[in-house]
Design a protein around this motif. Structure first.
Motif, PDB file in Angstrom:
ATOM      1  N   MET A   8       9.940  12.851   3.204  1.00  0.00           N
ATOM      2  CA  MET A   8      11.152  12.060   3.442  1.00  0.00           C
ATOM      3  C   MET A   8      11.147  11.457   4.852  1.00  0.00           C
ATOM      4  O   MET A   8      11.501  10.291   5.033  1.00  0.00           O
ATOM      5  N   ALA A   9      10.719  12.242   5.834  1.00  0.00           N
ATOM      6  CA  ALA A   9      10.643  11.730   7.207  1.00  0.00           C
ATOM      7  C   ALA A   9       9.624  10.605   7.291  1.00  0.00           C
ATOM      8  O   ALA A   9       9.860   9.574   7.940  1.00  0.00           O
ATOM      9  N   ARG A  10       8.496  10.787   6.622  1.00  0.00           N
ATOM     10  CA  ARG A  10       7.472   9.734   6.588  1.00  0.00           C
ATOM     11  C   ARG A  10       8.022   8.478   5.910  1.00  0.00           C
ATOM     12  O   ARG A  10       7.793   7.359   6.357  1.00  0.00           O
ATOM     13  N   GLY A  11       8.757   8.662   4.817  1.00  0.00           N
ATOM     14  CA  GLY A  11       9.365   7.532   4.113  1.00  0.00           C
ATOM     15  C   GLY A  11      10.412   6.821   4.961  1.00  0.00           C
ATOM     16  O   GLY A  11      10.509   5.594   4.930  1.00  0.00           O
ATOM     17  N   MET A  12      11.189   7.582   5.719  1.00  0.00           N
ATOM     18  CA  MET A  12      12.190   6.960   6.589  1.00  0.00           C
ATOM     19  C   MET A  12      11.523   6.119   7.676  1.00  0.00           C
ATOM     20  O   MET A  12      11.972   5.012   7.968  1.00  0.00           O
ATOM     21  N   PRO A  88      -1.695   8.245  -7.228  1.00  0.00           N
ATOM     22  CA  PRO A  88      -3.017   8.740  -6.845  1.00  0.00           C
ATOM     23  C   PRO A  88      -3.661   8.067  -5.635  1.00  0.00           C
ATOM     24  O   PRO A  88      -4.384   8.700  -4.905  1.00  0.00           O
ATOM     25  N   ALA A  89      -3.424   6.798  -5.419  1.00  0.00           N
ATOM     26  CA  ALA A  89      -4.193   6.123  -4.372  1.00  0.00           C
ATOM     27  C   ALA A  89      -3.362   5.042  -3.707  1.00  0.00           C
ATOM     28  O   ALA A  89      -2.355   4.581  -4.229  1.00  0.00           O
ATOM     29  N   ARG A  90      -3.822   4.612  -2.538  1.00  0.00           N
ATOM     30  CA  ARG A  90      -3.113   3.613  -1.755  1.00  0.00           C
ATOM     31  C   ARG A  90      -2.869   2.299  -2.514  1.00  0.00           C
ATOM     32  O   ARG A  90      -1.761   1.779  -2.441  1.00  0.00           O
ATOM     33  N   PRO A  91      -3.831   1.733  -3.248  1.00  0.00           N
ATOM     34  CA  PRO A  91      -3.527   0.492  -3.975  1.00  0.00           C
ATOM     35  C   PRO A  91      -2.369   0.659  -4.961  1.00  0.00           C
ATOM     36  O   PRO A  91      -1.557  -0.238  -5.145  1.00  0.00           O
ATOM     37  N   MET A  92      -2.288   1.831  -5.589  1.00  0.00           N
ATOM     38  CA  MET A  92      -1.178   2.100  -6.510  1.00  0.00           C
ATOM     39  C   MET A  92       0.141   2.155  -5.757  1.00  0.00           C
ATOM     40  O   MET A  92       1.157   1.686  -6.238  1.00  0.00           O
ATOM     41  N   ARG A  93       0.119   2.718  -4.550  1.00  0.00           N
ATOM     42  CA  ARG A  93       1.338   2.811  -3.747  1.00  0.00           C
ATOM     43  C   ARG A  93       1.779   1.434  -3.273  1.00  0.00           C
ATOM     44  O   ARG A  93       2.965   1.148  -3.210  1.00  0.00           O
ATOM     45  N   LEU A  94       0.825   0.584  -2.950  1.00  0.00           N
ATOM     46  CA  LEU A  94       1.151  -0.779  -2.526  1.00  0.00           C
ATOM     47  C   LEU A  94       1.830  -1.540  -3.668  1.00  0.00           C
ATOM     48  O   LEU A  94       2.887  -2.157  -3.482  1.00  0.00           O
ATOM     49  N   ALA A  95       1.254  -1.473  -4.855  1.00  0.00           N
ATOM     50  CA  ALA A  95       1.845  -2.150  -6.013  1.00  0.00           C
ATOM     51  C   ALA A  95       3.198  -1.538  -6.378  1.00  0.00           C
ATOM     52  O   ALA A  95       4.165  -2.256  -6.640  1.00  0.00           O
ATOM     53  N   ALA A  96       3.254  -0.217  -6.374  1.00  0.00           N
ATOM     54  CA  ALA A  96       4.519   0.453  -6.686  1.00  0.00           C
ATOM     55  C   ALA A  96       5.576   0.102  -5.645  1.00  0.00           C
ATOM     56  O   ALA A  96       6.755  -0.068  -5.976  1.00  0.00           O
ATOM     57  N   ALA A 135      11.652 -12.389  -2.142  1.00  0.00           N
ATOM     58  CA  ALA A 135      10.392 -12.318  -1.383  1.00  0.00           C
ATOM     59  C   ALA A 135      10.481 -11.275  -0.272  1.00  0.00           C
ATOM     60  O   ALA A 135       9.538 -10.488  -0.067  1.00  0.00           O
ATOM     61  N   ALA A 136      11.611 -11.234   0.429  1.00  0.00           N
ATOM     62  CA  ALA A 136      11.778 -10.276   1.527  1.00  0.00           C
ATOM     63  C   ALA A 136      11.734  -8.837   1.010  1.00  0.00           C
ATOM     64  O   ALA A 136      11.142  -7.957   1.653  1.00  0.00           O
ATOM     65  N   HIS A 137      12.325  -8.597  -0.151  1.00  0.00           N
ATOM     66  CA  HIS A 137      12.309  -7.245  -0.701  1.00  0.00           C
ATOM     67  C   HIS A 137      10.931  -6.849  -1.226  1.00  0.00           C
ATOM     68  O   HIS A 137      10.553  -5.671  -1.165  1.00  0.00           O
ATOM     69  N   ILE A 138      10.164  -7.804  -1.713  1.00  0.00           N
ATOM     70  CA  ILE A 138       8.784  -7.508  -2.118  1.00  0.00           C
ATOM     71  C   ILE A 138       7.945  -7.184  -0.882  1.00  0.00           C
ATOM     72  O   ILE A 138       7.134  -6.259  -0.903  1.00  0.00           O
ATOM     73  N   VAL A 139       8.167  -7.925   0.205  1.00  0.00           N
ATOM     74  CA  VAL A 139       7.480  -7.614   1.470  1.00  0.00           C
ATOM     75  C   VAL A 139       7.868  -6.205   1.923  1.00  0.00           C
ATOM     76  O   VAL A 139       7.008  -5.404   2.299  1.00  0.00           O
ATOM     77  N   TYR A 140       9.165  -5.922   1.890  1.00  0.00           N
ATOM     78  CA  TYR A 140       9.642  -4.580   2.273  1.00  0.00           C
ATOM     79  C   TYR A 140       8.892  -3.512   1.467  1.00  0.00           C
ATOM     80  O   TYR A 140       8.322  -2.571   2.024  1.00  0.00           O
ATOM     81  N   GLY A 141       8.886  -3.663   0.162  1.00  0.00           N
ATOM     82  CA  GLY A 141       8.244  -2.671  -0.688  1.00  0.00           C
ATOM     83  C   GLY A 141       6.752  -2.584  -0.486  1.00  0.00           C
ATOM     84  O   GLY A 141       6.189  -1.484  -0.476  1.00  0.00           O
ATOM     85  N   GLY A 142       6.111  -3.728  -0.294  1.00  0.00           N
ATOM     86  CA  GLY A 142       4.666  -3.714  -0.059  1.00  0.00           C
ATOM     87  C   GLY A 142       4.295  -2.990   1.222  1.00  0.00           C
ATOM     88  O   GLY A 142       3.363  -2.172   1.248  1.00  0.00           O
ATOM     89  N   VAL A 143       5.027  -3.292   2.283  1.00  0.00           N
ATOM     90  CA  VAL A 143       4.772  -2.610   3.568  1.00  0.00           C
ATOM     91  C   VAL A 143       5.082  -1.126   3.419  1.00  0.00           C
ATOM     92  O   VAL A 143       4.319  -0.272   3.882  1.00  0.00           O
ATOM     93  N   LEU A 144       6.171  -0.817   2.774  1.00  0.00           N
ATOM     94  CA  LEU A 144       6.552   0.581   2.547  1.00  0.00           C
ATOM     95  C   LEU A 144       5.441   1.316   1.792  1.00  0.00           C
ATOM     96  O   LEU A 144       5.006   2.395   2.203  1.00  0.00           O
ATOM     97  N   GLY A 145       4.963   0.726   0.713  1.00  0.00           N
ATOM     98  CA  GLY A 145       3.908   1.350  -0.071  1.00  0.00           C
ATOM     99  C   GLY A 145       2.604   1.496   0.697  1.00  0.00           C
ATOM    100  O   GLY A 145       1.880   2.484   0.532  1.00  0.00           O
ATOM    101  N   ALA A 146       2.309   0.514   1.540  1.00  0.00           N
ATOM    102  CA  ALA A 146       1.061   0.588   2.320  1.00  0.00           C
ATOM    103  C   ALA A 146       1.093   1.701   3.355  1.00  0.00           C
ATOM    104  O   ALA A 146       0.072   2.318   3.655  1.00  0.00           O
ATOM    105  N   ILE A 147       2.287   1.979   3.889  1.00  0.00           N
ATOM    106  CA  ILE A 147       2.396   2.987   4.939  1.00  0.00           C
ATOM    107  C   ILE A 147       2.552   4.402   4.384  1.00  0.00           C
ATOM    108  O   ILE A 147       1.974   5.347   4.900  1.00  0.00           O
ATOM    109  N   VAL A 148       3.340   4.537   3.327  1.00  0.00           N
ATOM    110  CA  VAL A 148       3.650   5.884   2.814  1.00  0.00           C
ATOM    111  C   VAL A 148       2.424   6.540   2.259  1.00  0.00           C
ATOM    112  O   VAL A 148       1.539   6.429   1.861  1.00  0.00           O
TER     113      VAL A 148
END
Length: 148
Positions: A8-12, A88-96, A135-148
């Motif tokens: 949760m801290a990492r996600g925040m 399982p993997a970073r590419p999945m997290r980016l898409a998710a 578009a901004a929310h997709i960017v938000y989610g993509g960055v979020l997925g790439a970092i988490v």
């Protein structure tokens, strides 16, 4: 620190960084006239008016708007992180993450914010704002997925 608390801290943290990336896109869209007043500012001003029946100074409204936006992004990031640990993997997290950002937009802008009278339904909003915010929310989610 438990695994859940750590995630949760990492996600925040990731959510805060992703919100900054999203805000950069929103600022650019605002500069070219696609956004009008940014939704976080509109929402904060409307909530302040309903609660206080007053309008704080411009610089205070801007600071509160940014704080609210970052706090919401951090909270949404914490929720994403709890589910992302199963991916399982970073590419999945980016898409998710991109899909998660789109889901956050849909729930908030198509349901919650219009129901509370804080933003118009996207079909009735000004030209350019709904597409920019998607578009901004997709960017938000993509960055979020790439970092988490």
């Amino acid at each position: 620190m438990s695994d859940t608390t750590h995630m949760m801290a990492r996600g925040m943290t990731a959510g805060t960084i992703a919100t900054a990336a999203m805000s950069t896109l929103m600022w650019g869209a605002q500069q070219v006239g696609l956004l009008g007043k940014a939704p976080p500012q509109k929402i904060s001003e409307r909530v302040l008016w309903r609660v206080l029946r007053a309008r704080p100074r411009h610089r205070h409204r801007q600071a509160l708007s940014m704080a609210n936006h970052l706090a919401f992004g951090a909270a949404a990031g914490a929720l994403f992180a709890l589910g992302a640990r199963r991916l399982p993997a970073r590419p999945m997290r980016l898409a998710a993450g991109g899909l998660y950002g789109l889901m956050v937009w849909a729930v908030m802008y198509r349901r919650v914010l219009p129901a509370l009278g804080l933003m118009p339904n996207p079909r009735r909003d000004r030209f350019g704002r709904p597409g920019t915010m998607i578009a901004a929310h997709i960017v938000y989610g993509g960055v979020l997925g790439a970092i988490v």
